[in-house]
Scaffold this active site. Structure first.
Site, PDB file in Angstrom:
ATOM      1  N   TYR A   1       0.861  -1.272   0.092  1.00 31.41           N
ATOM      2  CA  TYR A   1       0.037   0.007  -0.013  1.00 31.41           C
ATOM      3  C   TYR A   1       1.010   1.224  -0.095  1.00 31.41           C
ATOM      4  CZ  TYR A   1      -3.625  -3.169   1.885  1.00 31.41           C
ATOM      5  OH  TYR A   1      -4.795  -4.419   2.093  1.00 31.41           O
TER       6      TYR A   1
ATOM      7  N   HIS B   1       0.628 -11.395   2.577  1.00 28.07           N
ATOM      8  CA  HIS B   1      -0.499 -10.799   1.516  1.00 28.07           C
ATOM      9  C   HIS B   1      -1.472 -11.745   0.618  1.00 28.07           C
ATOM     10  CE1 HIS B   1      -1.716  -6.532   0.852  1.00 28.07           C
ATOM     11  NE2 HIS B   1      -2.748  -7.329   0.355  1.00 28.07           N
TER      12      HIS B   1
HETATM   13  C1  1BO Z   1      -3.234  -5.944  -3.743  1.00 22.11           C
HETATM   14  C2  1BO Z   1      -4.219  -5.214  -2.383  1.00 22.11           C
HETATM   15  C3  1BO Z   1      -5.322  -6.186  -1.989  1.00 22.11           C
HETATM   16  C4  1BO Z   1      -6.230  -6.093  -0.671  1.00 22.11           C
HETATM   17  O1  1BO Z   1      -5.125  -6.032   0.231  1.00 22.11           O
END
Ligand code: 1BO
Length: 272
Positions: A47, A105
């Site tokens: 982010y 992630h």
């Molecule tokens: C690429 C980010 C997706 C949600 O966190």
């Protein structure tokens, strides 16, 4: 504030998602959210706003220990040495000694999952994170991760809202005492115009978005709505003074389908 308990973690049920919040706006929204009573902030390396999240946290005056901070390791840092280095860089951008929750992630089949989980567990053992977990993991990946990881995994953070059926992932998480953390919980704003949720909301003097968040909370799901508008921040956290009936919950469940996904990438796993 209501908390969701999972494998030793107590996670505030509503958090502020910061995906796509940047720069001063991000710091300002984090500060405002904390002043309004939020105690859970979600960021990620990708982010590119960890510095601003840390700045907003400090500007709020809320004690560090009273806030649950999550960050996520991006997939290019999944080799063990890279993971440790990247987490230390995240902490230095956030100006924190540790995060409360550290997530992988997205799955990355290029690096053996066992190696990445070994590094994630080690990050917890070193005190860089109080808890660890995963994001965007399918049922098969959850099973593999739980069987492999030396430390408890406390959540799978996935897209979840009334238009997307996530029953299989929810079931897998519940079998392993893991929380489901819902990103895009109000379907990127689409819920605000939903007639069914608005009708249910009128009955409770709440908005469609509040009904949606309440529906998640009543499933013991954590929701991290993102907004840059202060009035929405207040609206999104004002969901603890009413209850949806079983009939209302069921009616909202009927809106979900596997086709309701809004976030997909070429590198995503084959979804359940
Ligand atoms: C690429 C980010 C997706 C949600 O966190």
């Amino acid at each position: 504030m209501h908390f969701v308990e999972a494998n030793g973690a107590s996670i505030p049920a509503i958090g502020l998602g910061t995906w796509e919040l940047q720069g001063r706006d991000c710091a300002r929204v984090v500060e405002q959210a904390l002043r309004l009573g939020y105690r859970h902030i979600d960021t990620a390396q990708i982010y590119e706003n960890e510095r601003e999240v840390g700045a907003g946290l400090r500007a709020s005056g809320v004690r560090r220990d009273d806030v649950f901070v999550t960050t996520k390791v991006w997939t290019t840092h999944f080799a063990p040495n890279d993971l440790e280095r990247s987490v230390k860089e995240s902490l230095s951008r956030l100006r924190l000694a540790a995060v409360d929750l550290l997530l992988l992630h997205w799955p990355n089949p290029q690096v053996p999952l066992a190696e990445t989980l070994g590094a994630l567990a080690h990050a917890r053992q070193m005190g860089l994170a109080r808890h660890i977990g995963v994001s965007n993991f399918t049922v098969a990946l959850i099973e593999e991760a739980v069987a492999t990881c030396a430390e408890p995994l406390v959540c799978d953070q996935v897209e979840y809202h009334p238009y997307l059926d996530q029953a299989k992932v929810i079931d897998a998480c519940s079998r392993h005492d893991m929380a489901v953390v819902a990103y895009s919980p109000i379907a990127k704003g689409k819920i605000k115009n939903d007639e069914v949720l608005a009708r249910i909301g009128a009955h409770h003097k709440k908005s469609a978005a509040q009904v949606c968040l309440r529906w998640l909370i009543q499933q013991n799901v954590v929701a991290i709505p993102r907004t840059s508008k202060v009035e929405r921040l207040s609206e999104n956290i004002d969901v603890f003074d009413f209850n949806l009936s079983d009939e209302e919950m069921t009616e909202i469940f009927t809106m979900g389908s596997p086709q309701g996904r809004l976030t997909n990438f070429g590198f995503a796993p084959k979804w359940d």
